[in-house]
Structure formats: C-alpha cells, structure tokens
Design a protein around this motif. Sequence first.
Motif, short mmCIF file in Angstrom:
data_model
loop_
_atom_site.label_atom_id
_atom_site.label_comp_id
_atom_site.label_asym_id
_atom_site.label_seq_id
_atom_site.Cartn_x
_atom_site.Cartn_y
_atom_site.Cartn_z
N PHE A 209 0.75 -1.29 -0.07
CA PHE A 209 0.00 0.02 -0.13
C PHE A 209 1.04 1.16 -0.05
O PHE A 209 0.57 2.28 -0.65
CB PHE A 209 -0.83 -0.21 1.10
CG PHE A 209 -2.09 -0.88 1.10
CD1 PHE A 209 -3.18 -0.53 0.11
CD2 PHE A 209 -2.30 -2.04 1.51
CE1 PHE A 209 -4.11 -1.27 -0.07
CE2 PHE A 209 -3.44 -2.85 1.57
CZ PHE A 209 -4.25 -2.61 0.34
N SER A 210 2.10 1.29 0.71
CA SER A 210 3.11 2.45 0.64
C SER A 210 3.57 2.52 -0.70
O SER A 210 3.44 3.61 -1.15
CB SER A 210 4.02 2.24 1.48
OG SER A 210 3.64 1.99 3.07
N LEU A 211 3.84 1.68 -1.58
CA LEU A 211 4.41 1.93 -2.94
C LEU A 211 3.06 2.18 -3.69
O LEU A 211 3.39 3.17 -4.54
CB LEU A 211 4.73 0.35 -3.68
CG LEU A 211 5.08 0.30 -5.00
CD1 LEU A 211 6.26 1.09 -5.09
CD2 LEU A 211 5.20 -1.08 -5.32
N GLY A 212 1.87 1.95 -3.78
CA GLY A 212 0.73 2.56 -4.21
C GLY A 212 0.66 3.94 -4.00
O GLY A 212 0.57 4.78 -4.81
N LEU B 98 1.67 -0.91 -12.84
CA LEU B 98 1.37 -2.19 -12.92
C LEU B 98 2.02 -3.20 -11.74
O LEU B 98 1.20 -4.04 -11.39
CB LEU B 98 1.84 -2.60 -14.24
CG LEU B 98 1.13 -2.19 -15.76
CD1 LEU B 98 1.79 -2.82 -16.74
CD2 LEU B 98 -0.19 -2.32 -15.58
N ILE B 99 3.22 -3.03 -11.50
CA ILE B 99 3.63 -3.54 -10.24
C ILE B 99 2.67 -3.44 -8.79
O ILE B 99 2.48 -4.31 -8.28
CB ILE B 99 5.00 -3.47 -9.87
CG1 ILE B 99 6.12 -3.99 -11.29
CG2 ILE B 99 5.43 -3.82 -8.89
CD1 ILE B 99 7.20 -3.60 -11.48
N ALA B 100 2.52 -2.14 -8.70
CA ALA B 100 1.71 -1.42 -7.43
C ALA B 100 0.46 -2.40 -7.75
O ALA B 100 -0.03 -2.86 -6.50
CB ALA B 100 1.82 0.00 -7.45
N LEU C 298 0.67 -5.95 -6.66
CA LEU C 298 1.01 -6.23 -5.19
C LEU C 298 0.06 -5.94 -4.25
O LEU C 298 -0.53 -6.54 -3.39
CB LEU C 298 2.17 -5.42 -4.76
CG LEU C 298 3.57 -5.68 -5.59
CD1 LEU C 298 4.79 -4.99 -5.24
CD2 LEU C 298 3.89 -7.15 -4.92
N ILE C 299 -0.95 -4.53 -4.91
CA ILE C 299 -2.07 -4.38 -3.92
C ILE C 299 -2.89 -5.62 -4.08
O ILE C 299 -3.78 -5.81 -2.99
CB ILE C 299 -2.58 -3.03 -4.17
CG1 ILE C 299 -1.56 -1.93 -3.84
CG2 ILE C 299 -3.94 -2.75 -3.55
CD1 ILE C 299 -1.62 -0.56 -4.21
#
Length: 60
Positions: A14-17, A37-39, A42-43
């Motif tokens: 969620f921090s990355l997003g 796309l990666i975020a 992962l989310i």
Amino acid sequence: MDATATVIFIIAAFSLGAIVIMKRDSLPPGMRRGLALIAIALIAFAFFLIVYAFFTMGSA
C-alpha cells in the motif's frame, strides 16, 4: 503462516501504491506505467492475503 511478514508486505504494497500516486508527475512515462502495474499487482495480492487471513482466522 507468519503474520508479521504478511503485515509488513501489506504495508509495503500500500505504501508503494501511495508513493506512485503522489509522485506520478515526477516519474518518467515508461517507469510510471511499469511501477503502476507492479503496484496494482502487489496491492491485489495484499487484498487476497487480507481476505485469506479473515477466512482462516478461526481455524488455528
């Protein structure tokens, strides 16, 4: 299942997003799309882990 590692992963996803959303203007277009796309992946997996934890909460 190690709950500490799961919680750390969920917080990190969620921090990355949040970082990608806040810094989207300063990222180059190619990197922006890849990070987004990666975020998203992962989310989505973090949401799966949250739901899985709720389903398996009573059986331990």
